[in-house]
Design a protein around this motif. Structure first.
Motif, PDB file in Angstrom:
ATOM      1  N   LEU A  26      16.973 -25.506 -10.938  1.00 26.32           N
ATOM      2  CA  LEU A  26      17.048 -26.404  -9.781  1.00 26.32           C
ATOM      3  C   LEU A  26      16.862 -25.641  -8.475  1.00 26.32           C
ATOM      4  N   ASP A  27      16.364 -26.337  -7.472  1.00 28.52           N
ATOM      5  CA  ASP A  27      16.213 -25.783  -6.111  1.00 28.52           C
ATOM      6  C   ASP A  27      16.708 -26.844  -5.123  1.00 28.52           C
ATOM      7  N   ARG A  28      17.869 -26.561  -4.557  1.00 28.44           N
ATOM      8  CA  ARG A  28      18.474 -27.553  -3.654  1.00 28.44           C
ATOM      9  C   ARG A  28      17.628 -27.822  -2.425  1.00 28.44           C
ATOM     10  N   GLU A  29      16.913 -26.788  -1.966  1.00 27.25           N
ATOM     11  CA  GLU A  29      16.118 -26.961  -0.758  1.00 27.25           C
ATOM     12  C   GLU A  29      14.936 -27.904  -1.000  1.00 27.25           C
ATOM     13  N   GLN A  30      14.501 -27.982  -2.265  1.00 27.40           N
ATOM     14  CA  GLN A  30      13.427 -28.903  -2.581  1.00 27.40           C
ATOM     15  C   GLN A  30      13.964 -30.299  -2.885  1.00 27.40           C
ATOM     16  N   GLN A  31      15.024 -30.359  -3.691  1.00 23.47           N
ATOM     17  CA  GLN A  31      15.631 -31.652  -4.029  1.00 23.47           C
ATOM     18  C   GLN A  31      17.113 -31.433  -4.227  1.00 23.47           C
ATOM     19  N   ALA A  32      17.883 -32.022  -3.332  1.00 25.16           N
ATOM     20  CA  ALA A  32      19.324 -31.812  -3.370  1.00 25.16           C
ATOM     21  C   ALA A  32      20.020 -32.744  -4.327  1.00 25.16           C
ATOM     22  N   VAL A  33      19.432 -33.880  -4.656  1.00 24.61           N
ATOM     23  CA  VAL A  33      20.063 -34.872  -5.535  1.00 24.61           C
ATOM     24  C   VAL A  33      19.019 -35.372  -6.519  1.00 24.61           C
ATOM     25  N   HIS A  34      19.438 -35.457  -7.792  1.00 26.08           N
ATOM     26  CA  HIS A  34      18.579 -36.015  -8.826  1.00 26.08           C
ATOM     27  C   HIS A  34      19.237 -37.275  -9.359  1.00 26.08           C
ATOM     28  N   ASN A  35      18.518 -38.362  -9.378  1.00 23.64           N
ATOM     29  CA  ASN A  35      19.018 -39.643  -9.861  1.00 23.64           C
ATOM     30  C   ASN A  35      18.336 -39.957 -11.197  1.00 23.64           C
ATOM     31  N   LEU A  36      19.157 -40.066 -12.291  1.00 21.48           N
ATOM     32  CA  LEU A  36      18.654 -40.314 -13.637  1.00 21.48           C
ATOM     33  C   LEU A  36      19.267 -41.604 -14.168  1.00 21.48           C
ATOM     34  N   ILE A  37      18.591 -42.213 -15.140  1.00 20.44           N
ATOM     35  CA  ILE A  37      19.070 -43.419 -15.798  1.00 20.44           C
ATOM     36  C   ILE A  37      19.244 -43.116 -17.289  1.00 20.44           C
ATOM     37  N   LEU A  38      20.453 -43.310 -17.827  1.00 23.77           N
ATOM     38  CA  LEU A  38      20.761 -43.120 -19.244  1.00 23.77           C
ATOM     39  C   LEU A  38      20.893 -44.492 -19.890  1.00 23.77           C
ATOM     40  N   THR A  39      20.089 -44.731 -20.942  1.00 22.95           N
ATOM     41  CA  THR A  39      20.060 -46.034 -21.608  1.00 22.95           C
ATOM     42  C   THR A  39      20.601 -45.893 -23.025  1.00 22.95           C
ATOM     43  N   ALA A  40      21.569 -46.764 -23.439  1.00 22.86           N
ATOM     44  CA  ALA A  40      22.122 -46.822 -24.797  1.00 22.86           C
ATOM     45  C   ALA A  40      21.555 -48.039 -25.490  1.00 22.86           C
ATOM     46  N   VAL A  41      21.006 -47.897 -26.738  1.00 22.56           N
ATOM     47  CA  VAL A  41      20.342 -48.978 -27.463  1.00 22.56           C
ATOM     48  C   VAL A  41      21.007 -49.123 -28.818  1.00 22.56           C
ATOM     49  N   ASP A  42      21.306 -50.418 -29.231  1.00 24.94           N
ATOM     50  CA  ASP A  42      21.875 -50.640 -30.558  1.00 24.94           C
ATOM     51  C   ASP A  42      20.759 -50.894 -31.564  1.00 24.94           C
ATOM     52  N   GLY A  43      21.152 -51.144 -32.888  1.00 20.88           N
ATOM     53  CA  GLY A  43      20.155 -51.333 -33.941  1.00 20.88           C
ATOM     54  C   GLY A  43      19.933 -52.764 -34.292  1.00 20.88           C
ATOM     55  N   GLY A  44      20.430 -53.694 -33.514  1.00 20.98           N
ATOM     56  CA  GLY A  44      20.266 -55.097 -33.818  1.00 20.98           C
ATOM     57  C   GLY A  44      18.839 -55.568 -33.640  1.00 20.98           C
ATOM     58  N   THR A  45      18.623 -56.846 -34.093  1.00 23.42           N
ATOM     59  CA  THR A  45      17.311 -57.480 -33.942  1.00 23.42           C
ATOM     60  C   THR A  45      17.533 -58.833 -33.280  1.00 23.42           C
ATOM     61  N   PRO A  46      17.105 -59.030 -32.032  1.00 24.39           N
ATOM     62  CA  PRO A  46      16.492 -57.977 -31.192  1.00 24.39           C
ATOM     63  C   PRO A  46      17.539 -56.997 -30.695  1.00 24.39           C
ATOM     64  N   ALA A  47      17.080 -55.810 -30.327  1.00 26.64           N
ATOM     65  CA  ALA A  47      17.986 -54.752 -29.898  1.00 26.64           C
ATOM     66  C   ALA A  47      18.545 -55.067 -28.526  1.00 26.64           C
ATOM     67  N   ARG A  48      19.786 -54.677 -28.323  1.00 24.22           N
ATOM     68  CA  ARG A  48      20.434 -54.805 -27.013  1.00 24.22           C
ATOM     69  C   ARG A  48      20.684 -53.419 -26.460  1.00 24.22           C
ATOM     70  N   SER A  49      20.775 -53.328 -25.096  1.00 27.04           N
ATOM     71  CA  SER A  49      20.932 -52.024 -24.457  1.00 27.04           C
ATOM     72  C   SER A  49      21.834 -52.136 -23.249  1.00 27.04           C
TER      73      SER A  49
END
Length: 848
Positions: free
Chosen positions: A197-220
């Protein structure tokens, strides 16, 4: 059957019955979340029960330690859903293999108990969810790649294939995830750093974590991962430029800003705090002359800047951060001192002439001026100028010498003096200037004539003014000074009717007040026209004059004079009219004259006293008295009329005449060559014949008596021309006068009217024009006055004496006059004799 698949498991063990209790268990399987009222199974059929006896045997369900989700229809024997069933609510243990609802079906008469078991099958009705919506991580920018960071796991209450299956991470250049399974089957995710990481280039990183089940149709379900990059002191301060070239004017005041140095450090916190200082290579002179602020990087003037001492200052500035392992950057600053225009130009007046006459000639030199500047180059070049819009100009005579000359004619009356400001300016930047002001006074010259505010004055003066009355002020103005503006006023001599204006008017020679020296009479003098001169006392003197028009205003100072019917002063006019006069007949005509002006001389007539108001009428404008009806036997024989003639002045003046009318029984017929309709009277009345004969006899005797009297008078000897017979009053009136409303006017209508009025009363009317005096002479005499002897051969000829009043000084000879007799005689002419030497009146006797 419903849309779902129903499985009925009938477990029959050994068909052994215990009295009244069935040991077998009826098993059903249904999915969760079925709708209310949905049929699960037909218990009557499955349990081999008679539908007709269900009500009688009181069939019911006995739920064991659960909420009543199911019930049985006693008419159909069907088991149906009473309330939606949530498997996750009933079976709270996530890892339970199966989830059941157990209850008993009870019937009476005979008592039977059946065990029912309903398995609740899981459906994918729950999405995975995280305990926290945002996961915050603090990671140093010095962390090596491959470092793992544990993340909170997601939760899914469903079971089997419907539960949580895996995780996904949004696209990132620096991070990835790894999914792991715990001992209890829980899915876990670790965040792995794949790139430093380089704070001077990017001080904050925003990520999205997705949880998915095995149903049909799948839910998340999702959660935000916010990675804060922690700073490390890995960046040195950097200046905006490596080299600064700064220009500073000499004599800049202490504290003046020279330059603002700004070094930036991409780090944060104390790692980015920068302090400034001089390096060892900066000279002491520079450090003494300039001040460096260690916090802001401002360089300001500390000492005196003198271009002649030092022109260039070199400095090296170091910027250092405050990290644990401090880093620094540097730059060079070159300060160039510029020469400034610090010497003002100078101006010197070598010669100045004041005051000067306002008649000074154009191009005359008034002043000589020299200019100088101690600076050099453009700072030493100077320009001299004076204000615009002045009648002067500058003319350069030699280097740095200028002459002030007159460019336009001067006028002291417009501008008595001039404030002349000489301004000298150099060509430096910024330019410096100096000025010198001189006052030029102008001497007066007598070059302006006196001026009156008006070129023509009209002054109205009421007649009968008091001698010495102020008529007005005629003041002139002379813009010159001193004796050139002292004015004297004169009346320019002019004679009117052998009378000088100075005998009628007087003017104050100092202030121009105009006075009347006599009392004016509108009836004699109506206006005056003369000139007044104003002369100054200059050398040579100048003068101007103005026309003065004096208008005498009439006042109502003359009362009306009654000229017809004529009567002696204070006497009563007696008239006779036939008693048989018709309605509307002219009885008399009252004529009055007023010598005032038109407005004041307008005359109206009114009855002041009348014996019978129903018998006579008076025209208020022409003075005619007419009968309003015929006379009756009841009317008195004598009527008295008092007529008042009023003028239109304020206050009004008047004159009165008293007319006594006597009615006679004889009919009289008058003739006139100027009347077209003769007067006829009906001598008959309604009396009896005897009365008519009596009146006729009396009338005949009266006529004989009158004729005898006339013959006797005509036989008298003629009187001398020096003793004229008595005359009626003569009236003199202006020719062409226009006096409205039946007042005497010089036209034929008036003479005709007067003739009718007088001839019907037996009088003679004479009209005589006057040649030069612009007047008419009107006279009326009794019919029988002045009658001489007549011959029998010429009965229609009558000798008449006519008396006139005349202004003898105006004429020498009377022109012809015309006279008309009341009985229609011929038109005769006569000539005035012996009038040349008369003083006041002329007696004129003529034979018709």
């Amino acid at each position: 059957m419903t849309a779902w698949t129903r499985y009925v498991l009938l477990a029959f063990s050994v068909l052994s019955y215990v009295d009244r209790v069935s040991t077998s268990v009826t098993h059903y399987s249904i999915p969760e979340e079925m709708k209310e009222g949905s049929v699960v199974a037909n218990l009557a059929n499955d349990l081999s029960l008679d539908l007709k006896t269900l009500k009688e045997r009181k069939m019911r369900l006995d739920i064991i330690a659960n909420k009543k989700y199911l019930d049985v229809n006693k008419e159909t024997g069907e088991l149906y859903i009473v309330e939606k069933i949530d498997r996750e609510y009933i079976c709270t243990t996530k890892f339970a293999a199966s989830c059941y609802l157990r209850f008993e079906v009870i019937l009476e008469n005979p008592l039977r108990i059946f065990n029912i078991e309903v398995e609740i099958m899981d459906i994918n009705d729950n999405a995975p969810h995280f305990r926290r919506d945002a996961i915050h991580l603090d990671i140093s920018e010095a962390t090596q790649k491959g470092e793992r960071f544990s993340l909170s796991n997601a939760v899914d209450p469903d079971v089997g294939s419907n539960t949580l299956k895996t995780y996904y991470l949004s696209e990132s250049d620096h991070f990835n995830i790894e999914v792991q399974t715990g001992r209890d089957g829980t899915k876990l995710a670790d965040l792995i750093l794949t790139k430093t990481l380089d704070r001077e280039q990017q001080a904050v990183h925003n990520l999205i974590l997705t949880a998915v089940d095995g149903g049909t149709p799948a839910r998340s379900g999702t959660a935000s991962i916010i990675v804060h990059v922690l700073d490390t002191n890995d960046n040195a301060p950097v200046f905006e430029k490596d080299n600064y070239d700064i220009k500073v004017m000499e004599n800049s005041p202490v504290g003046s800003l020279v330059v603002y140095l700004n070094a930036t450090d991409l780090d944060s916190g104390s790692n980015s705090d920068v302090s400034y200082s001089y390096s060892l290579y900066t000279s002491e002179k520079a450090q003494e002359t300039f001040n460096l602020n260690p916090k802001t990087g401002e360089i300001t003037v500390k000492g005196v800047l003198n271009y002649e001492d030092y022109k260039i200052y070199d400095m090296e500035i170091i910027a250092t951060d405050k990290g644990v392992n401090s880093l620094s950057g540097q730059c060079t600053v070159k300060v160039i001192v510029e020469d400034m225009n610090d010497n003002h130009p100078e101006i010197s007046i070598k010669s100045f002439q004041s005051p000067v006459g306002e008649d000074i000639e154009v191009d005359t030199v008034i002043a000589v001026v020299s200019v100088s500047d101690k600076d050099s180059g453009d700072n030493g070049e100077v320009d001299l100028h004076i204000p615009r819009h002045m009648p002067f100009k500058l003319r350069q005579s030699s280097d740095n010498y200028y002459e002030l000359v007159v460019s336009e004619p001067l006028d002291r009356e417009k501008v008595p003096e001039y404030e002349i400001t000489f301004t000298v300016t150099d060509r430096g930047s910024p330019p410096l200037s100096d000025n010198e002001t001189m006052t030029l006074e102008l001497l007066d010259v007598n070059d302006n004539v006196p001026q009156f505010p008006q070129s023509f004055y009209t002054i109205r003066v009421p007649e009968n003014n008091a001698p010495g009355a102020l008529l007005g002020s005629l003041t002139a103005f002379d813009p010159d000074l001193h004796e050139n503006q002292y004015l004297v006023y004169f009346i320019l001599e002019k004679e009117v009717a052998n009378t000088s204006m100075s005998m009628l008017f007087s003017i104050n020679p100092e202030n121009g007040n105009l006075y009347a020296l006599k009392t004016f009479d509108y009836e004699i003098e109506k206006e005056f026209l003369f000139h007044i001169e104003a002369r100054d006392s200059g050398s040579p003197p100048l003068s101007s004059n103005v026309t003065v028009h004096i208008i005498i205003m009439d006042q109502n100072d003359n009362a009306p004079v009654i000229v017809s019917p004529w009567r002696a002063h204070g006497s009563v006019v007696e008239e006779k009219i036939p008693r048989s006069t018709d309605k509307g007949s002219l009885v008399a005509k009252v004529i009055a004259l007023d010598t005032d002006s038109v407005h004041n001389s307008r005359i109206t007539y009114q009855f002041l006293q009348v014996t019978d108001a129903t018998l006579f009428s008076l025209d208020q404008y022409n003075g005619e008295i007419r009968t309003m009806r015929m006379f009756s036997y009841r009317d008195p024989r004598h009527q008295q009329l008092v007529v008042v003639a009023k003028d239109n002045g304020q206050p009004s003046l008047s004159a009165t005449v008293t007319i006594k009318l006597s009615t006679v029984e004889t009919a009289v017929k008058h003739y006139s060559d100027m009347t077209e309709v003769p007067l006829e009277y009906d001598i008959f009345s309604d009396l009896n014949l005897y009365l008519v004969i009596g009146l006729g006899s009396v009338s005949f005797l009266l006529l004989i008596t009158i004729l005898v009297t006339i013959v006797l008078k005509c036989q008298k000897p003629k009187s001398s021309s020096k003793a004229p017979p008595p005359c009626r009053n003569s009236v003199i009136s202006e020719r062409n006068s226009t006096i409205a409303d039946s007042t005497l006017v010089s036209n034929d209508a008036y003479w005709y009217s007067l003739f009718l009025a007088e001839t019907r009363k037996g009088k003679l009317v004479v009209r005589q024009p006057v040649p030069k005096g612009s007047r008419y002479i009107v006279s009326s005499i009794p019919r029988g006055t002045g009658v001489t002897d007549t011959s029998g051969s010429a009965p229609s000829t009558l000798q008449v004496r006519v008396c006139f009043l005349w202004r003898c000084s105006l004429v020498k000879q009377m022109p012809f006059f015309s006279a008309v007799t009341s009985w229609g005689g011929p038109l005769c002419r006569g000539q005035l004799l012996g009038a040349e030497n008369s003083d006041c009146n002329v007696v004129f006797i003529s034979n018709l």
